[in-house]
Design a protein around this motif. Structure first.
Motif, PDB file in Angstrom:
ATOM      1  N   ILE A  17       9.287  37.584  23.137  1.00  0.00           N
ATOM      2  CA  ILE A  17       8.387  38.494  22.422  1.00  0.00           C
ATOM      3  C   ILE A  17       8.775  39.956  22.640  1.00  0.00           C
ATOM      4  N   TYR A  18       9.605  40.222  23.648  1.00  0.00           N
ATOM      5  CA  TYR A  18      10.073  41.584  23.898  1.00  0.00           C
ATOM      6  C   TYR A  18      10.927  42.111  22.740  1.00  0.00           C
ATOM      7  N   PHE A  19      11.723  41.229  22.133  1.00  0.00           N
ATOM      8  CA  PHE A  19      12.677  41.681  21.128  1.00  0.00           C
ATOM      9  C   PHE A  19      12.468  41.022  19.767  1.00  0.00           C
ATOM     10  N   PHE A  77      18.279  38.265  37.623  1.00  0.00           N
ATOM     11  CA  PHE A  77      18.033  37.601  38.903  1.00  0.00           C
ATOM     12  C   PHE A  77      17.091  38.460  39.729  1.00  0.00           C
ATOM     13  N   ARG A  78      15.973  37.887  40.136  1.00  0.00           N
ATOM     14  CA  ARG A  78      15.044  38.608  41.001  1.00  0.00           C
ATOM     15  C   ARG A  78      14.736  37.757  42.233  1.00  0.00           C
ATOM     16  N   PRO A  79      15.484  37.979  43.298  1.00  0.00           N
ATOM     17  CA  PRO A  79      15.264  37.172  44.500  1.00  0.00           C
ATOM     18  C   PRO A  79      14.045  37.689  45.272  1.00  0.00           C
ATOM     19  N   TYR A  99      21.924  46.939  37.819  1.00  0.00           N
ATOM     20  CA  TYR A  99      21.231  46.650  39.072  1.00  0.00           C
ATOM     21  C   TYR A  99      20.116  47.651  39.254  1.00  0.00           C
ATOM     22  N   GLU A 100      18.911  47.146  39.435  1.00  0.00           N
ATOM     23  CA  GLU A 100      17.763  48.044  39.535  1.00  0.00           C
ATOM     24  C   GLU A 100      16.689  47.405  40.404  1.00  0.00           C
ATOM     25  N   PRO A 101      15.878  48.240  41.042  1.00  0.00           N
ATOM     26  CA  PRO A 101      14.731  47.671  41.740  1.00  0.00           C
ATOM     27  C   PRO A 101      13.800  47.067  40.697  1.00  0.00           C
ATOM     28  N   SER A 102      13.031  46.059  41.074  1.00  0.00           N
ATOM     29  CA  SER A 102      12.137  45.428  40.095  1.00  0.00           C
ATOM     30  C   SER A 102      10.904  46.277  39.808  1.00  0.00           C
ATOM     31  N   HIS A 103      10.711  47.321  40.627  1.00  0.00           N
ATOM     32  CA  HIS A 103       9.522  48.144  40.415  1.00  0.00           C
ATOM     33  C   HIS A 103       9.796  49.266  39.430  1.00  0.00           C
ATOM     34  N   GLY A 126       8.602  35.913  32.894  1.00  0.00           N
ATOM     35  CA  GLY A 126       9.407  36.364  34.033  1.00  0.00           C
ATOM     36  C   GLY A 126       9.010  37.748  34.497  1.00  0.00           C
ATOM     37  N   ASP A 127       8.653  38.589  33.556  1.00  0.00           N
ATOM     38  CA  ASP A 127       8.189  39.938  33.908  1.00  0.00           C
ATOM     39  C   ASP A 127       6.955  39.832  34.798  1.00  0.00           C
ATOM     40  N   ILE A 128       6.023  39.011  34.370  1.00  0.00           N
ATOM     41  CA  ILE A 128       4.741  38.903  35.071  1.00  0.00           C
ATOM     42  C   ILE A 128       4.904  38.180  36.413  1.00  0.00           C
ATOM     43  N   PRO A 156      10.426  56.282  27.339  1.00  0.00           N
ATOM     44  CA  PRO A 156      11.436  56.008  28.372  1.00  0.00           C
ATOM     45  C   PRO A 156      11.802  54.524  28.505  1.00  0.00           C
ATOM     46  N   GLU A 157      10.824  53.634  28.367  1.00  0.00           N
ATOM     47  CA  GLU A 157      11.073  52.197  28.533  1.00  0.00           C
ATOM     48  C   GLU A 157      12.145  51.693  27.568  1.00  0.00           C
ATOM     49  N   GLN A 158      12.290  52.395  26.418  1.00  0.00           N
ATOM     50  CA  GLN A 158      13.283  51.952  25.446  1.00  0.00           C
ATOM     51  C   GLN A 158      14.694  52.063  26.005  1.00  0.00           C
ATOM     52  N   ALA A 159      14.874  52.927  27.007  1.00  0.00           N
ATOM     53  CA  ALA A 159      16.201  53.077  27.601  1.00  0.00           C
ATOM     54  C   ALA A 159      16.619  51.784  28.299  1.00  0.00           C
ATOM     55  N   ILE A 160      15.733  51.243  29.117  1.00  0.00           N
ATOM     56  CA  ILE A 160      16.117  50.028  29.845  1.00  0.00           C
ATOM     57  C   ILE A 160      16.190  48.829  28.895  1.00  0.00           C
ATOM     58  N   LEU A 161      15.259  48.788  27.938  1.00  0.00           N
ATOM     59  CA  LEU A 161      15.299  47.685  26.973  1.00  0.00           C
ATOM     60  C   LEU A 161      16.567  47.779  26.129  1.00  0.00           C
ATOM     61  N   GLY A 162      16.944  49.008  25.749  1.00  0.00           N
ATOM     62  CA  GLY A 162      18.155  49.223  24.942  1.00  0.00           C
ATOM     63  C   GLY A 162      19.415  48.841  25.716  1.00  0.00           C
ATOM     64  N   LEU A 163      19.477  49.218  26.987  1.00  0.00           N
ATOM     65  CA  LEU A 163      20.649  48.850  27.796  1.00  0.00           C
ATOM     66  C   LEU A 163      20.764  47.331  27.910  1.00  0.00           C
ATOM     67  N   ARG A 164      19.636  46.685  28.165  1.00  0.00           N
ATOM     68  CA  ARG A 164      19.663  45.215  28.268  1.00  0.00           C
ATOM     69  C   ARG A 164      20.194  44.605  26.980  1.00  0.00           C
ATOM     70  N   LYS A 165      19.671  45.102  25.837  1.00  0.00           N
ATOM     71  CA  LYS A 165      20.040  44.540  24.542  1.00  0.00           C
ATOM     72  C   LYS A 165      21.496  44.850  24.192  1.00  0.00           C
ATOM     73  N   ILE A 203      14.777  33.583  37.887  1.00  0.00           N
ATOM     74  CA  ILE A 203      15.773  33.890  36.866  1.00  0.00           C
ATOM     75  C   ILE A 203      15.019  34.077  35.559  1.00  0.00           C
ATOM     76  N   ARG A 204      15.025  35.317  35.105  1.00  0.00           N
ATOM     77  CA  ARG A 204      14.262  35.699  33.919  1.00  0.00           C
ATOM     78  C   ARG A 204      15.225  35.924  32.759  1.00  0.00           C
ATOM     79  N   GLU A 205      14.990  35.273  31.626  1.00  0.00           N
ATOM     80  CA  GLU A 205      15.779  35.568  30.423  1.00  0.00           C
ATOM     81  C   GLU A 205      15.386  36.978  30.003  1.00  0.00           C
TER      82      GLU A 205
HETATM   83  C1  IPM Z   1      10.632  45.261  34.454  1.00  0.00           C
HETATM   84  C2  IPM Z   1       9.795  46.324  33.819  1.00  0.00           C
HETATM   85  C3  IPM Z   1      10.224  46.524  32.366  1.00  0.00           C
HETATM   86  C4  IPM Z   1       9.999  45.200  31.653  1.00  0.00           C
HETATM   87  C5  IPM Z   1       9.567  47.687  31.631  1.00  0.00           C
HETATM   88  C6  IPM Z   1       9.766  48.996  32.343  1.00  0.00           C
HETATM   89  C7  IPM Z   1      10.050  47.797  30.203  1.00  0.00           C
HETATM   90  O1  IPM Z   1       8.442  45.995  33.922  1.00  0.00           O
HETATM   91  O2  IPM Z   1      11.876  45.435  34.512  1.00  0.00           O
HETATM   92  O3  IPM Z   1      10.089  44.256  34.912  1.00  0.00           O
HETATM   93  O4  IPM Z   1       8.889  44.943  31.150  1.00  0.00           O
HETATM   94  O5  IPM Z   1      10.922  44.416  31.566  1.00  0.00           O
END
Ligand code: IPM
Ligand code: MG
Length: 367
Positions: free
Chosen positions: A134-136, A99-101, A275-279, A245-247, A82-91, A127-129
């Motif tokens: 290393i993600y891509f 932006f994560r306020p 637009y998505e919740p950060s969780h 930025g993720d962490i 499933p995670e590939q969906a969000i990574l794919g959309l971003r890419k 502000i996360r690139e």
């Molecule tokens: C986030 C999430 C994602 C990420 C996951 C679901 C791939 O943790 O949006 O912060 O690591 O970017």
């Protein structure tokens, strides 16, 4: 205006439903179209990001996204998870600026795991690139080691990399955002160890020359993690790479009381945004109607502001959220003694009530 609605998995469907209700009472003219994404799309179409969902996302002005993922897909090959969906959309959409306020609402000062005085009035913008690092980075994979500590053993590897233009454009985004705030940028790196982040630091410093009115400082990521819990209010804008930025954004979320409060916007250079919740999809609480919809509702507000040019409507949503918090309504993640515990739907309906001038709480229907 067209909004693609991609609820996804787990609590994603529950929280997005509330955000859609909120958008609908605003009396704006936009078209919406809903599609499957993540595990739900894998079940139906055999792929977490089907062509049809990607096509809808591409043609929409904005995408409202819930969350994806479930432990039950952990054994699938990576390309189908499933995670590939969000990574794919971003890419695919080039959504490089995330932006994560992290804002601590005064009503939630006591929900934070830090002492109230450390977080009262907190307002940080991370502000996360989002499309590099290393993600891509390629190559990546598994192989038999030919060198290293254990030649002949199985090993795995990923590639951390950033090009100059990727760093330049996110640095511009950060400096421009700081101009509209308190004029301070902290660039977070690991230049003491990593070549990638030495280039990052060099390029951010160069771009800074074009923004003499903005103050810039550099911080190593380990120290930044520490400073975020030591004196978080010292930060204004934090700009960093994809993984750091993720962490750091999860860490910052806890300062605000709950990750259930942290919205996000991911933009490309055409102001198209996701637009998505950060969780995440929180499969452990999915289907129970207890998830906090506020991060998604606040993400919808960011969508109106950044992609749909409706900043007045965005501000209305934000004040409505403020009003329900002031009325003492809390989902389980932000609940504390003396406040009223409500579920996902009641929270969404309370925001709708606040927007339509009804008494908050009166409309609460016990589910
Ligand atoms: C986030 C999430 C994602 C990420 C996951 C679901 C791939 O943790 O949006 O912060 O690591 O970017
Ligand atoms: Mg994350």
């Amino acid at each position: 205006m067209k909004i693609a609605i991609l609820p996804g998995d787990g609590i994603g469907t529950e929280i997005v439903a509330e955000a859609v209700k909120v958008l609908q009472v605003l009396d704006l003219s936009f078209e919406t179209e809903t599609a499957l994404v993540g595990g739900a799309a894998y079940e139906a179409h055999g792929h977490p990001l089907p062509e049809s969902t990607l096509a809808l996302a591409r043609e929409a002005d904005a995408i409202l996204f819930g969350a994806v993922g479930d432990w039950k897909y952990d054994k699938l090959e990576r390309a189908l998870r499933p995670e590939q969906a969000i990574l794919g959309l971003r890419k695919h959409l080039g959504l490089f600026a995330n932006f994560r306020p992290a804002i601590c609402h005064p009503q939630l000062t006591h929900a934070s795991s830090l002492k109230p005085e450390l977080v009262a009035g907190l307002d940080i913008l991370i502000i996360r690139e989002l499309t590099g690092d290393i993600y891509f980075g390629q190559p990546r994979g598994r192989r038999v080691a030919v060198d290293g500590h254990f030649p002949g053993a199985e090993e795995a590897f990923d590639t951390m990399r950033y090009s100059r233009p990727e760093i330049e454009r996110i640095a511009h985004v950060a400096f421009q955002a700081a101009r509209k705030r308190h004029g301070r940028v902290t660039s977070v790196d690991k230049a003491n160890v990593l070549e990638t982040f030495q280039l990052w630091k060099d390029v951010v410093t160069e771009v800074h020359a074009q923004y003499p009115d903005v103050a810039l400082d550099h911080m190593y990521v380990d120290n930044a993690a520490m400073q975020l819990v030591r004196a978080p209010k010292k930060f204004d804008v934090v700009v960093t790479g994809n993984m750091f930025g993720d962490i750091l954004s999860d860490e910052a979320a806890m300062l605000t009381g709950s990750i259930g409060m942290l919205p996000s916007a991911s933009l490309n250079d055409r102001h198209q945004g996701l637009y998505e919740p950060s969780h995440g999809s929180a499969p452990d609480i999915a289907g129970q109607g207890i998830a906090n919809p506020l991060a998604t509702i606040l993400s919808a507000a960011m969508m109106l502001r950044y992609s749909l040019n409706q900043s007045e409507a965005a501000a209305r949503i934000e004040s409505a959220v403020d009003a329900v918090l002031s009325a003492g309504l809390r989902t389980a993640d932000i609940w504390s003694e003396g406040t009223t515990k409500v579920g996902t739907r009641e929270m969404g309906e309370a925001v709708v009530a606040a927007l339509t001038g009804k008494t908050i709480g009166k409309t609460i229907t016990k589910s």
